[in-house]
Design an enzyme around this catalytic site. Structure first.
Site, PDB file in Angstrom:
ATOM      1  CG  ASP A  40      -2.049   0.987   1.118  1.00 19.70           C
ATOM      2  OD1 ASP A  40      -2.434   1.340  -0.019  1.00 19.70           O
ATOM      3  OD2 ASP A  40      -2.546   1.431   2.169  1.00 19.70           O
ATOM      4  NE  ARG A  91      -1.696   6.722   1.210  1.00 22.68           N
ATOM      5  CZ  ARG A  91      -1.536   5.873   2.210  1.00 22.68           C
ATOM      6  NH1 ARG A  91      -1.251   6.332   3.407  1.00 22.68           N
ATOM      7  NH2 ARG A  91      -1.660   4.578   2.005  1.00 22.68           N
ATOM      8  CD1 TRP A  92       7.013   6.840  -2.563  1.00 17.03           C
ATOM      9  CD2 TRP A  92       6.589   6.912  -4.763  1.00 17.03           C
ATOM     10  NE1 TRP A  92       8.215   6.831  -3.232  1.00 17.03           N
ATOM     11  CE2 TRP A  92       7.985   6.870  -4.578  1.00 17.03           C
ATOM     12  CE3 TRP A  92       6.088   6.962  -6.065  1.00 17.03           C
ATOM     13  CZ2 TRP A  92       8.887   6.867  -5.643  1.00 17.03           C
ATOM     14  CZ3 TRP A  92       6.986   6.968  -7.129  1.00 17.03           C
ATOM     15  CH2 TRP A  92       8.377   6.916  -6.920  1.00 17.03           C
ATOM     16  CG  HIS A  99      -0.558   2.121  -9.184  1.00 12.94           C
ATOM     17  ND1 HIS A  99      -0.709   1.748  -7.862  1.00 12.94           N
ATOM     18  CD2 HIS A  99      -1.667   2.842  -9.489  1.00 12.94           C
ATOM     19  CE1 HIS A  99      -1.852   2.232  -7.398  1.00 12.94           C
ATOM     20  NE2 HIS A  99      -2.454   2.908  -8.361  1.00 12.94           N
ATOM     21  CB  SER A 151      -8.778  -5.310  -2.807  1.00 16.74           C
ATOM     22  OG  SER A 151      -9.377  -4.047  -3.029  1.00 16.74           O
ATOM     23  CD  GLU A 183     -13.447  -4.923  -1.001  1.00 17.72           C
ATOM     24  OE1 GLU A 183     -12.268  -5.322  -1.168  1.00 17.72           O
ATOM     25  OE2 GLU A 183     -14.358  -5.663  -0.588  1.00 17.72           O
ATOM     26  CG  LEU A 202       9.186 -17.127  -3.669  1.00 17.50           C
ATOM     27  CD1 LEU A 202       9.008 -17.208  -2.158  1.00 17.50           C
ATOM     28  CD2 LEU A 202       9.646 -15.726  -4.074  1.00 17.50           C
ATOM     29  NE  ARG A 253      -2.683  -1.189   4.608  1.00 12.26           N
ATOM     30  CZ  ARG A 253      -3.957  -1.265   4.246  1.00 12.26           C
ATOM     31  NH1 ARG A 253      -4.737  -2.154   4.817  1.00 12.26           N
ATOM     32  NH2 ARG A 253      -4.458  -0.462   3.318  1.00 12.26           N
ATOM     33  CD  GLU A 256       3.454 -12.607  16.058  1.00 11.10           C
ATOM     34  OE1 GLU A 256       3.331 -11.434  16.435  1.00 11.10           O
ATOM     35  OE2 GLU A 256       3.061 -13.586  16.728  1.00 11.10           O
TER      36      GLU A 256
HETATM   37  C1  IPE Z   1      -5.443  -2.694   0.023  1.00 12.82           C
HETATM   38  O1  IPE Z   1      -5.128  -1.349  -0.189  1.00 12.82           O
HETATM   39  C2  IPE Z   1      -5.413  -3.429  -1.270  1.00 12.82           C
HETATM   40  C3  IPE Z   1      -4.124  -3.542  -1.908  1.00 12.82           C
HETATM   41  C4  IPE Z   1      -2.975  -3.118  -1.456  1.00 12.82           C
HETATM   42  C5  IPE Z   1      -4.136  -4.239  -3.150  1.00 12.82           C
HETATM   43  P1  IPE Z   1      -6.258  -0.244  -0.316  1.00 12.82           P
HETATM   44  O2  IPE Z   1      -5.554   1.049  -0.501  1.00 12.82           O
HETATM   45  O3  IPE Z   1      -7.230  -0.618  -1.358  1.00 12.82           O
HETATM   46  O4  IPE Z   1      -6.976  -0.324   1.105  1.00 12.82           O
HETATM   47  P2  IPE Z   1      -7.834   0.747   1.883  1.00 12.82           P
HETATM   48  O5  IPE Z   1      -8.861   1.251   0.915  1.00 12.82           O
HETATM   49  O6  IPE Z   1      -6.906   1.843   2.304  1.00 12.82           O
HETATM   50  O7  IPE Z   1      -8.392   0.009   3.042  1.00 12.82           O
HETATM   51  C1  IPE Z   2      -1.729   0.179  -3.262  1.00 18.44           C
HETATM   52  O1  IPE Z   2      -1.499   1.556  -3.299  1.00 18.44           O
HETATM   53  C2  IPE Z   2      -1.919  -0.407  -4.638  1.00 18.44           C
HETATM   54  C3  IPE Z   2      -3.321  -0.774  -4.929  1.00 18.44           C
HETATM   55  C4  IPE Z   2      -4.300  -0.748  -4.082  1.00 18.44           C
HETATM   56  C5  IPE Z   2      -3.585  -1.213  -6.288  1.00 18.44           C
HETATM   57  P1  IPE Z   2      -2.682   2.593  -3.295  1.00 18.44           P
HETATM   58  O2  IPE Z   2      -3.062   2.873  -4.708  1.00 18.44           O
HETATM   59  O3  IPE Z   2      -3.790   2.152  -2.430  1.00 18.44           O
HETATM   60  O4  IPE Z   2      -1.965   3.868  -2.679  1.00 18.44           O
HETATM   61  P2  IPE Z   2      -2.541   4.856  -1.592  1.00 18.44           P
HETATM   62  O5  IPE Z   2      -2.958   4.027  -0.421  1.00 18.44           O
HETATM   63  O6  IPE Z   2      -3.689   5.565  -2.213  1.00 18.44           O
HETATM   64  O7  IPE Z   2      -1.395   5.746  -1.296  1.00 18.44           O
HETATM   65 MG    MG Z   3      -4.156   2.410  -0.432  1.00 20.23          MG
END
Ligand code: IPE
Ligand code: IPE
Ligand code: MG
Length: 249
Positions: free
Chosen positions: A18, A22-23, A35, A63, A65, A129, A186, A205
């Site tokens: 995750d 934001r990065w 990404h 995900s 979602e 792996l 995470r 853990e």
């Molecule tokens: C979780 O990250 C899913 C993945 C890293 C693939 P999200 O960015 O979608 O999660 P929420 O929305 O912050 O919970």
């Molecule tokens: C995780 O990074 C990658 C996916 C969920 C595909 P995010 O895209 O959720 O990045 P943030 O959380 O918005 O920074």
């Molecule tokens: Mg995210």
């Protein structure tokens, strides 16, 4: 790396990758830029796990979602997925890495689906792996699916409901062939599970870091493993019981 006890490695590490968006935004860039840079972290961490001799690595890449994100971001991610698999399959084979997918692959665009199928086929004889990509995955989707299939098999007489136990349920999950993760990492600073491996993480853990995924490298992975090795895993027992058991072993 020298500080890691190689005799007490987690067999299975799961990572919620995750913080890409934001990065990128912090750099004044489009989320897709994040990404794109996240792929370098995937490569680095897969290599790091293979070098250490980790048996299973699960990466939460997309995900259920995440389908609700802006179409432009979803399309960008799917294109990135196809390009990355194409580029990386040879290296996976070179490093004896076997690819697996958990998630609802039928939701993926046709090209991503066929590209993945091919990669699964091309790496299926590898014995190093096991790299599990969680794609269009969510734990509730997985559990609903499991319940549906158990119901179907009860109805057809294949299983007797009285014999259903934890092993039965495990066999109906998409991770049926894999041990539960011992360590879940995470990145990106959020302290939540976001519908990831809810059943399988029962005794994992959990390790949370503010490091955004595109900045996460082997050194960060080593830190997480060392942290893991310094914890006492009690599984409901007392600390004294665990210490006595380790002395006997
Ligand atoms: C979780 O990250 C899913 C993945 C890293 C693939 P999200 O960015 O979608 O999660 P929420 O929305 O912050 O919970
Ligand atoms: C995780 O990074 C990658 C996916 C969920 C595909 P995010 O895209 O959720 O990045 P943030 O959380 O918005 O920074
Ligand atoms: Mg995210």
């Amino acid at each position: 790396m020298e500080q890691i006890d190689k005799t007490r490695l987690p067999r299975h590490i799961a990572i919620i990758m995750d913080g890409n968006g934001r990065w990128a935004e912090e750099k004044g860039q489009d989320r897709l830029y994040g990404h794109f840079h996240g792929v370098a972290s995937v490569r680095n961490i897969v290599e790091g796990c293979a070098e250490l001799g980790i048996e299973y690595l699960t990466l939460y890449a997309f995900s259920t979602e995440n389908w609700d994100r802006p179409q432009q971001e979803v399309d960008g991610l799917m294109t990135l997925l196809v390009d990355t698999i194409r580029k990386e399959v040879n290296d996976l084979n070179k490093n004896n890495i076997r690819l697996h997918v958990i998630g609802d692959m039928n939701m993926l665009p046709k090209l991503a689906f066929t590209e993945l199928q091919e990669a699964l086929e091309m790496t299926k004889l590898n014995t190093g792996l096991n790299l599990l990509m969680a794609l269009s995955y969510s734990s509730r989707w997985e559990l609903v699916n499991a319940v549906k299939n158990i119901g179907r098999d009860v109805k057809s007489g294949k299983i007797d409901p009285a014999t259903i136990n934890q092993d039965t349920l495990q066999q109906y999950l998409s991770t049926s062939n894999f041990p539960d993760p011992e360590l879940m990492i995470r990145t990106g600073g959020e302290y939540r599970i976001s519908n990831f491996l809810l059943y399988q993480l029962a005794y994992a853990e959990l390790y949370f870091t503010n490091t955004r995924w595109p900045d996460f490298r082997k050194e960060n992975l080593y830190e997480a493993i060392i942290d893991f090795q310094n914890r006492e895993r009690r599984y409901g027992k007392t600390g004294r019981q665990i210490q006595e058991e380790t002395q006997l072993a």
